[in-house]
Design an enzyme around this catalytic site. Sequence first.
Site, PDB file in Angstrom:
ATOM      1  N   SER A  41       6.007 -50.048 -19.120  1.00 54.06           N
ATOM      2  CA  SER A  41       6.888 -48.872 -19.089  1.00 54.06           C
ATOM      3  C   SER A  41       6.478 -47.872 -18.007  1.00 54.06           C
ATOM      4  O   SER A  41       7.303 -47.143 -17.475  1.00 54.06           O
ATOM      5  CB  SER A  41       6.877 -48.187 -20.454  1.00 54.06           C
ATOM      6  OG  SER A  41       5.556 -47.852 -20.805  1.00 54.06           O
ATOM      7  N   MET A  58       5.733 -50.648 -23.104  1.00 56.44           N
ATOM      8  CA  MET A  58       4.809 -49.512 -23.269  1.00 56.44           C
ATOM      9  C   MET A  58       3.446 -49.928 -22.743  1.00 56.44           C
ATOM     10  O   MET A  58       2.703 -50.613 -23.436  1.00 56.44           O
ATOM     11  CB  MET A  58       4.675 -49.161 -24.769  1.00 56.44           C
ATOM     12  CG  MET A  58       5.975 -48.854 -25.484  1.00 56.44           C
ATOM     13  SD  MET A  58       6.712 -47.325 -24.983  1.00 56.44           S
ATOM     14  CE  MET A  58       8.273 -47.908 -24.369  1.00 56.44           C
ATOM     15  N   THR A  59       3.153 -49.568 -21.584  1.00 55.78           N
ATOM     16  CA  THR A  59       1.908 -50.000 -20.912  1.00 55.78           C
ATOM     17  C   THR A  59       2.038 -49.660 -19.443  1.00 55.78           C
ATOM     18  O   THR A  59       3.154 -49.530 -18.932  1.00 55.78           O
ATOM     19  CB  THR A  59       1.720 -51.536 -21.025  1.00 55.78           C
ATOM     20  OG1 THR A  59       1.167 -51.852 -22.287  1.00 55.78           O
ATOM     21  CG2 THR A  59       0.780 -52.080 -19.971  1.00 55.78           C
ATOM     22  N   THR A  60       0.918 -49.547 -18.787  1.00 51.73           N
ATOM     23  CA  THR A  60       0.923 -49.599 -17.324  1.00 51.73           C
ATOM     24  C   THR A  60      -0.166 -50.570 -16.901  1.00 51.73           C
ATOM     25  O   THR A  60      -1.320 -50.414 -17.298  1.00 51.73           O
ATOM     26  CB  THR A  60       0.628 -48.218 -16.699  1.00 51.73           C
ATOM     27  OG1 THR A  60       1.560 -47.275 -17.213  1.00 51.73           O
ATOM     28  CG2 THR A  60       0.777 -48.293 -15.183  1.00 51.73           C
ATOM     29  N   LYS A  86      -6.334 -54.559 -22.159  1.00 48.86           N
ATOM     30  CA  LYS A  86      -5.144 -55.254 -21.660  1.00 48.86           C
ATOM     31  C   LYS A  86      -5.455 -56.188 -20.514  1.00 48.86           C
ATOM     32  O   LYS A  86      -4.593 -56.904 -20.027  1.00 48.86           O
ATOM     33  CB  LYS A  86      -4.107 -54.224 -21.220  1.00 48.86           C
ATOM     34  CG  LYS A  86      -3.697 -53.302 -22.351  1.00 48.86           C
ATOM     35  CD  LYS A  86      -2.640 -52.332 -21.942  1.00 48.86           C
ATOM     36  CE  LYS A  86      -2.357 -51.376 -23.110  1.00 48.86           C
ATOM     37  NZ  LYS A  86      -1.297 -50.429 -22.790  1.00 48.86           N
TER      38      LYS A  86
END
Lengths: 226, 194
Positions: free
Chosen positions: B133, B1-3, B34
């Site tokens: 994700s 879950m992240t870009t 992040k």
Amino acid sequence: MADIGSSGVGNSRYPYYYGPEGRLLLVDSALEAVGRGSTTVGIKTSTFALISSHIKPTKPLVEPSEKIFAIDRHVGATGSGYIGDILQLIDEMRIAAQKYRFTYDSPIDIKSLARQLSSYLHDFTIYAVRPQAASIIITGLDPAGVQLYQVDPSGTYFSGSGFAIGQYSDTAIDTIQKEFTEDLTIAQAVQLSDRAIEKALGEKPLVERGLVTAKDATFKKMAVDS
Amino acid sequence: MTTIVGIRTKEGVVLGSDRRASKGFFIGSKITQKITKIDDTLAVAIAGQLSDADYMVKLVKAERNLIELRRGFSVTVKESARLIANQAYTGLKNYQPYFIELLVGGVDQEGGHIFVADMSGAITDEEFASSGSGSPIAYGVLESIFHKDMTNEQAKEIATKAVAAAMERDPGSGNGIDVLTIPNLSLVVKERRR
């Protein structure tokens, strides 16, 4: 004097244990070795601290060993004694400084560093092993101000404004004690440390220096002049 | 879950990320950082478990400082990526993996580098990369508009577009975009001389 392998008085069969005078022979020997090391001094005022170490001449094609070491951004150290032992202790301190950053997310304070080095050295005085033949002078800046510490092979550590270790350190510390004032400038401290080492050796020596100031929180090695 | 995305340019590297931290189907945080700077020349973009990534970053920081103090010159980006990969590999083989995929971006004497370091201990050297994700969507954007010889400013725009696209369609990504640019050492020195 206690002496290894003599008639069996005291603990001469156990040179790593107390001798008849309550002294530790191995620690005394380590201090003796430090006393033959290159003359090394440290001077501290409230605004800066300077460490300076004599570089013994080597063969023309051999580069002399480094004597002033950066331990972390804000900490520097030097030492006198067996260079191999000094290097080992320097590395211990560098690791301790990084471990502290890892654990607490902040730079190590100088007292904690001196304390850890002291504890490391002390371990060598309680077992049948060879104590490290090196005294270390640590300097750095922390929230409590400019710091200067000396740590000996026995694990003893002192905080202070002037230290001298190695060959002729008695003469060197005498010079520093006589001329030290709290309002010394950096240039004056450089001169004083040079004079202290020069007087002890009786010749113009090649020295390496390191400096930390209250204004600039980084320890810096100073350019070597001949 | 992240870009997260990373782009190498002729002027250095650019890292981009969203700000969402997911806790299952819940948005745990809307202001997660992040992209973490390791120092002025190196940074990582994080996908995966934040705690594992944080630990890894602290480890690399300590190791890089120590190596530089010992040998007297700085640690390259490739060496830093290898440091991470070795640690990840050790973790994997001991059944205690680091649940992370990091984009290691930085500059050294050779210029800019982007490495992808995953939990298996693999590292790949890339011109551009994405993870998390939202990465399939981000890659779609990157593949169509990435080109060589970009400036950092152009790469910044592309990184932003890629993350923005992912945030539109990936429920695991959102809440804003962070971008970090690291200029080449030669550029930094030139600026200081002026």
